[in-house]
Scaffold this active site. Sequence first.
Site: not given
Ligand code: F6R
Length: 628
Positions: A2, A27, A100-101, A504, A507, A523, A623
């Site tokens: 958020c 976010r 947010n939270g 990648k 997601e 295995h 993000k």
């Molecule tokens: C994948 C991705 C996530 C972040 C993870 C950690 O592309 O972006 O897997 O790497 O949420 O985020 P940070 O690095 O911001 O702690």
Amino acid sequence: MCGIAGYIGPKNAAQVLIVALERLKYRGYDSAGLVVSEGGKLHLRRAAGKLKELDAKLAAQPLSGHCGIAHTRWATHGPPVEHNSHPHLSADGRIAVVHNGIIENHVALRRELEGEGVVFASQTDTEVVPHLLAKYYDGKDPVAALRTVLARLEGSFALGVVFADRSDRILVAREGSPLLIGRGREPKAARTDDRRSTEGGTPWTERELLVASDIPALLPHASEFLTLEDGQIADLGPHGVRITTFAGDKVEARFRPIEVTAEAVSKGSFDSFMAKEIAEQPSVLTRLIDSRLRGGVLVEPDLGLDLASLRHIVFLACGTSWHAALLGKRFLEALARVHVEVDISSEYRYRNPVAGGDTLVVTISQSGETADTLAGLRLAKSKFLPVVGLVNTVTSTIAREANGVMPLLAGPEIGVASTKAYTAQVMALYLFAAQVAKAKGLLPRDAEEALVAAARALPDLAERTLKLCEPAVEECADLYSAAQASVFLGRGGEHPTALEGALKLKEIAYVHAVGYPAGEFKHGPIALVTKHLPVVCMCPRDAMYEKMLSNIQEVKARAGRIISVGDAADRDLRDLSDHLLPVGRAGDELLQPILSILPLQRYAYHVARRRDCDVDQPRNLAKSVTVE
Ligand code: F6R
């Protein structure tokens, strides 16, 4: 998760806020809303779905007014429908809140309020806040009401509040979730025609004020910012910014200049942030490498640590950052002979890890706000362990709470899939391992020269690799974008590349994909192989090359479709593979994974495009993962 924003000043608040939300949507983006306080009333607009839905609503029912708050949501409590979108209002419609939270004691508070006759309009945890505020607000002192409410909340929050009867005030409070306050430039001359506040047309005499979860959303209006700390309330209005603690003690508001440019947070000529950020990698690497060298030699990072005495390191990270940590372990073992453990933050924080006084904890995080990594950092600090943050966002909570910071200097990463931050993390860890090796006397002068030369050559190699691999990547995306699943195999340093390539694809293209250490494949998982399964095999000419060729043979014998990543001139590999994604060859084998991941980032991007996926805002994601 958020994003929240707020604005008071001479401009149209709704228009400023919608741009701020655009910059915060990484976010969370399953619904959005804003409220403007004007003429003694709160004017609310909310919409489920992407931000364009809210934008359309605003276009149909525009808002005037100069004071408002806004929110973009990643649902935790209650599905992403309009009535669960923020802002949430008190029952009398006089107080609005964005959050947010997570309010952890919301169930008990809701029961109490319902017992008093309050009817809730949403399923969110947040809605208890406006109702509690309405209960304690006497129409005179909004800060006192907020302080009383805060004393009743458990959990983490960044809150923004506006009142119908205070149309030039925003209150914000922070406990555990990020919150920044921005301030515009000093006005040249007060023009009464466009510098009105909403209260009775009195001139707005102060600089405009903004609130946001992150710096990009403060641009372009703010020139300075401050970070609100946990346990603080800020009261924003014509008087400027007044900060107090939850207990009521005054805190000085110290602003500093914003260094991020508006250009750094725009897509430029690219169709997506992801495409832009992939292309930026060569220049990000150059900037990072230069920052770790003086006169061509490695300089020790200023961490207040004696690197020479380091014996044991624990890396904490999540997702892509965890993949970088796996490579960091290899670098530190190979170059500095330091014992390293790599932990997923969400696992570490709920164990009771054994840690001696000689352990250094390194938290790796692009955002610096990941809740689990932050919790790991706090756990480590509670055990009196020194903690260093390898972070991209240097204004983040992890950066502020760590004892030392190694900045990534990758610039804002906005696409949800991490790309440039990943390769920067890998390079930063390589250089850190070299710095530790040097401090320990394990890196003779000629070895240091060779290592620095290999690092410095990498940005060019990355640039060339991105060009070189593109036609083959596009061809594979054309052929395999409809495949239901994919496997990625790699050994040694290419095992993390395989994990990252699979992540990648999962997601952003929603293709089920798994990464395996190639030697482990037989295995069990090899049972998955059919002629319909694309198997991406990382096979640069490194120490594991011959072993990897054998693993590829095993897949080929079972009719799997082989997409190799390796040297363009490698005839053996080309003959063995259905497709070869060519990559440059790093001067130091340890750095090869930085080149190998590039075609996989582009592959995920192209497959996602062909499957009509939104590469910057994949479904269900956000993000910054600021919840557990
Ligand atoms: C994948 C991705 C996530 C972040 C993870 C950690 O592309 O972006 O897997 O790497 O949420 O985020 P940070 O690095 O911001 O702690």
